[in-house]
Design a protein around this motif. Sequence first.
Motif, short mmCIF file in Angstrom:
data_model
loop_
_atom_site.label_atom_id
_atom_site.label_comp_id
_atom_site.label_asym_id
_atom_site.label_seq_id
_atom_site.Cartn_x
_atom_site.Cartn_y
_atom_site.Cartn_z
N ARG A 256 82.35 47.02 8.59
CA ARG A 256 81.42 46.55 7.57
C ARG A 256 80.75 45.26 8.02
O ARG A 256 79.53 45.09 7.89
CB ARG A 256 82.15 46.33 6.24
CG ARG A 256 81.22 45.83 5.13
CD ARG A 256 81.96 45.57 3.84
NE ARG A 256 82.97 44.54 3.99
CZ ARG A 256 83.73 44.07 3.01
NH1 ARG A 256 83.59 44.58 1.80
NH2 ARG A 256 84.63 43.15 3.23
N ALA A 257 81.54 44.34 8.57
CA ALA A 257 80.99 43.06 9.02
C ALA A 257 80.04 43.23 10.19
O ALA A 257 79.06 42.48 10.33
CB ALA A 257 82.13 42.12 9.41
N ALA A 258 80.31 44.23 11.03
CA ALA A 258 79.49 44.44 12.22
C ALA A 258 78.33 45.40 11.99
O ALA A 258 77.51 45.61 12.89
CB ALA A 258 80.36 44.98 13.36
N GLY A 259 78.27 45.99 10.80
CA GLY A 259 77.21 46.96 10.53
C GLY A 259 77.45 48.30 11.19
O GLY A 259 76.51 49.03 11.50
N GLY A 260 78.74 48.64 11.41
CA GLY A 260 79.07 49.92 12.01
C GLY A 260 79.26 49.82 13.51
O GLY A 260 79.45 48.74 14.06
N ILE A 261 79.21 50.95 14.18
CA ILE A 261 79.33 51.00 15.64
C ILE A 261 77.95 50.75 16.24
O ILE A 261 76.96 51.35 15.79
CB ILE A 261 79.88 52.37 16.08
CG1 ILE A 261 81.33 52.54 15.60
CG2 ILE A 261 79.80 52.54 17.60
CD1 ILE A 261 81.93 53.88 15.92
N PRO A 262 77.84 49.88 17.25
CA PRO A 262 76.53 49.62 17.85
C PRO A 262 75.81 50.92 18.24
O PRO A 262 76.41 51.82 18.82
CB PRO A 262 76.88 48.79 19.09
CG PRO A 262 78.14 48.10 18.73
CD PRO A 262 78.91 49.09 17.90
N ALA A 263 74.54 50.97 17.90
CA ALA A 263 73.76 52.19 18.16
C ALA A 263 73.05 52.08 19.50
O ALA A 263 71.84 51.87 19.59
CB ALA A 263 72.75 52.41 17.04
N PHE A 264 73.82 52.20 20.56
CA PHE A 264 73.24 52.22 21.90
C PHE A 264 74.06 53.19 22.74
O PHE A 264 75.29 53.08 22.82
CB PHE A 264 73.26 50.85 22.56
CG PHE A 264 72.60 50.83 23.93
CD1 PHE A 264 71.24 50.65 24.06
CD2 PHE A 264 73.36 51.04 25.07
CE1 PHE A 264 70.63 50.66 25.31
CE2 PHE A 264 72.77 51.05 26.33
CZ PHE A 264 71.40 50.87 26.45
N GLY A 265 73.40 54.16 23.31
CA GLY A 265 74.09 55.12 24.15
C GLY A 265 74.79 56.22 23.38
O GLY A 265 75.46 57.06 23.98
N ASN A 266 74.67 56.22 22.05
CA ASN A 266 75.37 57.24 21.24
C ASN A 266 74.48 57.81 20.13
O ASN A 266 75.00 58.32 19.14
CB ASN A 266 76.65 56.65 20.63
CG ASN A 266 76.37 55.41 19.79
OD1 ASN A 266 75.26 55.20 19.31
ND2 ASN A 266 77.39 54.58 19.59
#
Length: 237
Positions: A208-218
Amino acid sequence: MTQSPDASGLKAVFVNATLKKSPEPSHTDGLVDKSAEILTAHGVEVTRLRAIDHDIATGVYPDMTEHGWETDAWPGILEQIMAADILVLAGPIWLGDNSSVMKQVIERLYSASGILNGAGQYAFYGKVAGCLITGNEDGVKHCAMNVLYSLQHVGFTIPPQADAGWIGEAGPGPSYLDEGSGGPENDFTNRNTTFMTYNLLHLAGMFRAAGGIPAFGNQRTVWDSGVHEFHHNPEYR
């Protein structure tokens, strides 16, 4: 002492894959109680349901009424799971394996594998999951392996030690809530259930704090557009 987690705003869904329709008592519900109580105490909004109480169609599409079934309660259940941060699948052991209801729930989760989130990732990215297993015969680890593999395969993130369970004496022995079973007092089960619950809580808060899993490469949308980072065709081909 470490700081107690701030779980305000988080949501969790427990799906019980018992073969018993409500209001018949479910031993699995007894173990779910312990995990749900921890989450509730930290401010998590908890939803609990028994899959067998709902008219869930068989199949691998999000809405089976579009594929010949007259009714299908799954779209409503999926909507609740999509709105949650935490999913816990719980169920009994039958013949050393997960119940038929558990397998149906996993199949229907797989039906959402083509749905994407706003970042173009698979829909369950950024959500965490675990499992609880009960029974009076061996098979806790086997059942948990199947459930946790399936959950991560469709996109959920599995934290450390994300399973817990209880089995009685090799069958036919007492079940979890039976008088004198020792289930609710079992230190090993209570420890594992507690650790699983807090690990789910911590990881959900981190996402939640990070806004989910980074959207790069996936990102499926990027891949489908033809952008294949690190997968360029060699010029000599």
